[in-house]
Design a protein around this motif. Sequence first.
Motif, PDB file in Angstrom:
ATOM      1  N   PHE A 182       0.837  -1.202   0.000  1.00  0.00           N
ATOM      2  CA  PHE A 182       0.000   0.000   0.000  1.00  0.00           C
ATOM      3  C   PHE A 182       0.873   1.255   0.000  1.00  0.00           C
ATOM      4  O   PHE A 182       0.632   2.200  -0.751  1.00  0.00           O
ATOM      5  N   ALA A 183       1.920   1.270   0.828  1.00  0.00           N
ATOM      6  CA  ALA A 183       2.795   2.445   0.923  1.00  0.00           C
ATOM      7  C   ALA A 183       3.533   2.691  -0.380  1.00  0.00           C
ATOM      8  O   ALA A 183       3.625   3.833  -0.855  1.00  0.00           O
ATOM      9  N   THR A 184       4.065   1.639  -0.983  1.00  0.00           N
ATOM     10  CA  THR A 184       4.799   1.815  -2.243  1.00  0.00           C
ATOM     11  C   THR A 184       3.879   2.265  -3.364  1.00  0.00           C
ATOM     12  O   THR A 184       4.295   3.034  -4.240  1.00  0.00           O
ATOM     13  N   SER A 185       2.628   1.827  -3.356  1.00  0.00           N
ATOM     14  CA  SER A 185       1.678   2.285  -4.375  1.00  0.00           C
ATOM     15  C   SER A 185       1.419   3.786  -4.243  1.00  0.00           C
ATOM     16  O   SER A 185       1.391   4.518  -5.239  1.00  0.00           O
ATOM     17  N   LEU A 186       1.225   4.257  -3.017  1.00  0.00           N
ATOM     18  CA  LEU A 186       1.004   5.685  -2.796  1.00  0.00           C
ATOM     19  C   LEU A 186       2.212   6.503  -3.259  1.00  0.00           C
ATOM     20  O   LEU A 186       2.063   7.525  -3.950  1.00  0.00           O
ATOM     21  N   ILE A 187       3.408   6.068  -2.876  1.00  0.00           N
ATOM     22  CA  ILE A 187       4.625   6.787  -3.259  1.00  0.00           C
ATOM     23  C   ILE A 187       4.801   6.780  -4.772  1.00  0.00           C
ATOM     24  O   ILE A 187       5.198   7.788  -5.385  1.00  0.00           O
ATOM     25  N   LYS A 188       4.502   5.669  -5.409  1.00  0.00           N
ATOM     26  CA  LYS A 188       4.653   5.551  -6.859  1.00  0.00           C
ATOM     27  C   LYS A 188       3.801   6.581  -7.589  1.00  0.00           C
ATOM     28  O   LYS A 188       4.290   7.307  -8.462  1.00  0.00           O
ATOM     29  N   TYR A 189       2.518   6.663  -7.227  1.00  0.00           N
ATOM     30  CA  TYR A 189       1.631   7.586  -7.938  1.00  0.00           C
ATOM     31  C   TYR A 189       1.958   9.047  -7.609  1.00  0.00           C
ATOM     32  O   TYR A 189       1.814   9.927  -8.462  1.00  0.00           O
ATOM     33  N   ALA A 190       2.413   9.325  -6.402  1.00  0.00           N
ATOM     34  CA  ALA A 190       2.814  10.691  -6.055  1.00  0.00           C
ATOM     35  C   ALA A 190       4.034  11.114  -6.877  1.00  0.00           C
ATOM     36  O   ALA A 190       4.081  12.248  -7.403  1.00  0.00           O
ATOM     37  N   LEU A 191       5.023  10.237  -7.025  1.00  0.00           N
ATOM     38  CA  LEU A 191       6.211  10.557  -7.821  1.00  0.00           C
ATOM     39  C   LEU A 191       5.875  10.689  -9.303  1.00  0.00           C
ATOM     40  O   LEU A 191       6.449  11.539 -10.003  1.00  0.00           O
ATOM     41  N   LEU A 192       4.962   9.863  -9.793  1.00  0.00           N
ATOM     42  CA  LEU A 192       4.550   9.975 -11.193  1.00  0.00           C
ATOM     43  C   LEU A 192       3.905  11.332 -11.466  1.00  0.00           C
ATOM     44  O   LEU A 192       4.154  11.948 -12.515  1.00  0.00           O
ATOM     45  N   ALA A 193       3.084  11.805 -10.536  1.00  0.00           N
ATOM     46  CA  ALA A 193       2.468  13.125 -10.694  1.00  0.00           C
ATOM     47  C   ALA A 193       3.549  14.207 -10.743  1.00  0.00           C
ATOM     48  O   ALA A 193       3.481  15.142 -11.558  1.00  0.00           O
ATOM     49  N   PHE A 194       4.578  14.109  -9.911  1.00  0.00           N
ATOM     50  CA  PHE A 194       5.672  15.077  -9.896  1.00  0.00           C
ATOM     51  C   PHE A 194       6.427  15.061 -11.228  1.00  0.00           C
ATOM     52  O   PHE A 194       6.787  16.112 -11.773  1.00  0.00           O
ATOM     53  N   VAL A 195       6.677  13.855 -11.775  1.00  0.00           N
ATOM     54  CA  VAL A 195       7.394  13.736 -13.048  1.00  0.00           C
ATOM     55  C   VAL A 195       6.595  14.369 -14.180  1.00  0.00           C
ATOM     56  O   VAL A 195       7.147  15.083 -15.036  1.00  0.00           O
ATOM     57  N   VAL A 196       5.296  14.135 -14.220  1.00  0.00           N
ATOM     58  CA  VAL A 196       4.450  14.718 -15.272  1.00  0.00           C
ATOM     59  C   VAL A 196       4.463  16.237 -15.189  1.00  0.00           C
ATOM     60  O   VAL A 196       4.575  16.939 -16.207  1.00  0.00           O
ATOM     61  N   ILE A 197       4.360  16.780 -13.989  1.00  0.00           N
ATOM     62  CA  ILE A 197       4.385  18.247 -13.816  1.00  0.00           C
ATOM     63  C   ILE A 197       5.734  18.804 -14.270  1.00  0.00           C
ATOM     64  O   ILE A 197       5.811  19.847 -14.936  1.00  0.00           O
ATOM     65  N   ALA A 198       6.839  18.112 -13.936  1.00  0.00           N
ATOM     66  CA  ALA A 198       8.169  18.565 -14.360  1.00  0.00           C
ATOM     67  C   ALA A 198       8.297  18.547 -15.880  1.00  0.00           C
ATOM     68  O   ALA A 198       8.874  19.465 -16.478  1.00  0.00           O
ATOM     69  N   ALA A 199       7.752  17.517 -16.527  1.00  0.00           N
ATOM     70  CA  ALA A 199       7.818  17.435 -17.988  1.00  0.00           C
ATOM     71  C   ALA A 199       7.000  18.546 -18.644  1.00  0.00           C
ATOM     72  O   ALA A 199       7.432  19.148 -19.630  1.00  0.00           O
ATOM     73  N   LEU A 200       5.837  18.823 -18.116  1.00  0.00           N
ATOM     74  CA  LEU A 200       5.015  19.905 -18.654  1.00  0.00           C
ATOM     75  C   LEU A 200       5.701  21.256 -18.483  1.00  0.00           C
ATOM     76  O   LEU A 200       5.634  22.128 -19.363  1.00  0.00           O
ATOM     77  N   GLY A 201       6.361  21.452 -17.344  1.00  0.00           N
ATOM     78  CA  GLY A 201       7.102  22.690 -17.132  1.00  0.00           C
ATOM     79  C   GLY A 201       8.240  22.841 -18.124  1.00  0.00           C
ATOM     80  O   GLY A 201       8.568  23.957 -18.541  1.00  0.00           O
ATOM     81  N   ARG A 202       8.851  21.725 -18.544  1.00  0.00           N
ATOM     82  CA  ARG A 202       9.973  21.793 -19.494  1.00  0.00           C
ATOM     83  C   ARG A 202       9.522  22.253 -20.871  1.00  0.00           C
ATOM     84  O   ARG A 202      10.283  22.921 -21.583  1.00  0.00           O
ATOM     85  N   VAL A 203       8.276  21.938 -21.275  1.00  0.00           N
ATOM     86  CA  VAL A 203       7.785  22.356 -22.590  1.00  0.00           C
ATOM     87  C   VAL A 203       7.110  23.717 -22.535  1.00  0.00           C
ATOM     88  O   VAL A 203       6.501  24.151 -23.514  1.00  0.00           O
ATOM     89  N   GLY A 204       7.174  24.375 -21.383  1.00  0.00           N
ATOM     90  CA  GLY A 204       6.683  25.739 -21.310  1.00  0.00           C
ATOM     91  C   GLY A 204       5.320  25.910 -20.681  1.00  0.00           C
ATOM     92  O   GLY A 204       4.807  27.033 -20.610  1.00  0.00           O
ATOM     93  N   VAL A 205       4.717  24.846 -20.213  1.00  0.00           N
ATOM     94  CA  VAL A 205       3.415  24.965 -19.557  1.00  0.00           C
ATOM     95  C   VAL A 205       3.625  25.571 -18.172  1.00  0.00           C
ATOM     96  O   VAL A 205       4.519  25.142 -17.427  1.00  0.00           O
ATOM     97  N   GLN A 206       2.839  26.573 -17.828  1.00  0.00           N
ATOM     98  CA  GLN A 206       2.937  27.204 -16.516  1.00  0.00           C
ATOM     99  C   GLN A 206       2.421  26.228 -15.462  1.00  0.00           C
ATOM    100  O   GLN A 206       1.219  25.978 -15.367  1.00  0.00           O
ATOM    101  N   THR A 207       3.342  25.666 -14.696  1.00  0.00           N
ATOM    102  CA  THR A 207       2.949  24.618 -13.752  1.00  0.00           C
ATOM    103  C   THR A 207       2.061  25.139 -12.633  1.00  0.00           C
ATOM    104  O   THR A 207       1.209  24.414 -12.128  1.00  0.00           O
ATOM    105  N   ALA A 208       2.245  26.419 -12.258  1.00  0.00           N
ATOM    106  CA  ALA A 208       1.389  26.964 -11.201  1.00  0.00           C
ATOM    107  C   ALA A 208      -0.054  26.991 -11.653  1.00  0.00           C
ATOM    108  O   ALA A 208      -0.976  26.570 -10.939  1.00  0.00           O
ATOM    109  N   SER A 209      -0.256  27.469 -12.886  1.00  0.00           N
ATOM    110  CA  SER A 209      -1.612  27.475 -13.428  1.00  0.00           C
ATOM    111  C   SER A 209      -2.108  26.058 -13.643  1.00  0.00           C
ATOM    112  O   SER A 209      -3.279  25.747 -13.409  1.00  0.00           O
ATOM    113  N   PHE A 210      -1.187  25.193 -14.073  1.00  0.00           N
ATOM    114  CA  PHE A 210      -1.577  23.813 -14.307  1.00  0.00           C
ATOM    115  C   PHE A 210      -2.021  23.134 -13.019  1.00  0.00           C
ATOM    116  O   PHE A 210      -3.017  22.403 -12.992  1.00  0.00           O
ATOM    117  N   VAL A 211      -1.270  23.385 -11.936  1.00  0.00           N
ATOM    118  CA  VAL A 211      -1.641  22.799 -10.644  1.00  0.00           C
ATOM    119  C   VAL A 211      -3.001  23.307 -10.198  1.00  0.00           C
ATOM    120  O   VAL A 211      -3.827  22.547  -9.664  1.00  0.00           O
TER     121      VAL A 211
END
Length: 283
Positions: free
Chosen positions: A67-96
């Motif tokens: 259960f703990a590893t599943s929670l951590i996995k999905y939280a890190l995946l969300a962080f990676v997606v936000i970082a990738a969107l920020g790299r292509v110029g998407v405003q992450t603050a607005s996106f969040v």
Amino acid sequence: MDENLTQLGNDVGGWITNNQELIISYAVNLTAALLIILVGSMVIRLATNSLNRLLKARKVDPTIANFATSLIKYALLAFVVIAALGRVGVQTASFVAIVGAAGLAIGLALQGSLSNFAAGVLLIGFRPFKAGDFIEAAGTAGVVESVQIFTTVLKTGDNRIIVVPNSNILGGNIINYSKEERRRIDLVIGVSYDADLQKTKQVLQQIIEQDERILKEPGCTIAVNELGASSVDFIVRPWVNTADFWAVRWDLLEKIKQALDANDIGIPYPQMDVHLIREEKSA
């Protein structure tokens, strides 16, 4: 027509020539975003697998570890997606902010999923069962394979996998057959009214004493429980280790039947007497 195509090609070529730096910048950013997602996914997979092995090596309950590893996995995946969107110029603050608003709307639409998530957290917190326990819940029974974010996975005795929503399990009765080390076997043995009750009790006692899997403490209860419509009903209640429950129960039923037959102690079964009355016809 050919002139139009030629003009279109010239326009596109001119635009590309005039915006080479912009195109290269976008290409670099897009490639970097894809690399962030690819490398991030690999790192997350390695990190969660390592964490899972570490928790199990420290003898943390597999249910909690998964259960703990599943929670951590999905939280890190969300962080990676936000970082990738920020790299292509998407405003992450607005996106969040957009994701938060969308999450609220989706949460209202998916209340059942959120209740399953909350139920999963409570199941992990209160731990009414753990991986490997045999339980009965939500109308089904099986061995607990894992408690996931939204569901609990059970394996039945005939090797079927049943996925049960966590809220269904938490919302009803949970019977854990593996929680305690010892269990009591409850048998009802009916004998004929013509049977010698003292002899019957001795025969049942001998069977219990001959089985080494039956625990000496607490003792076995053998007594007349009811004078039924067609039989005298004995209760036989020995205690065994939980792992031996079914094997001992099945063996006792077979041995009791054989011993009663060998001692001419009848086991009654439902019968119906039909009386035919013949009426004489008048002349």
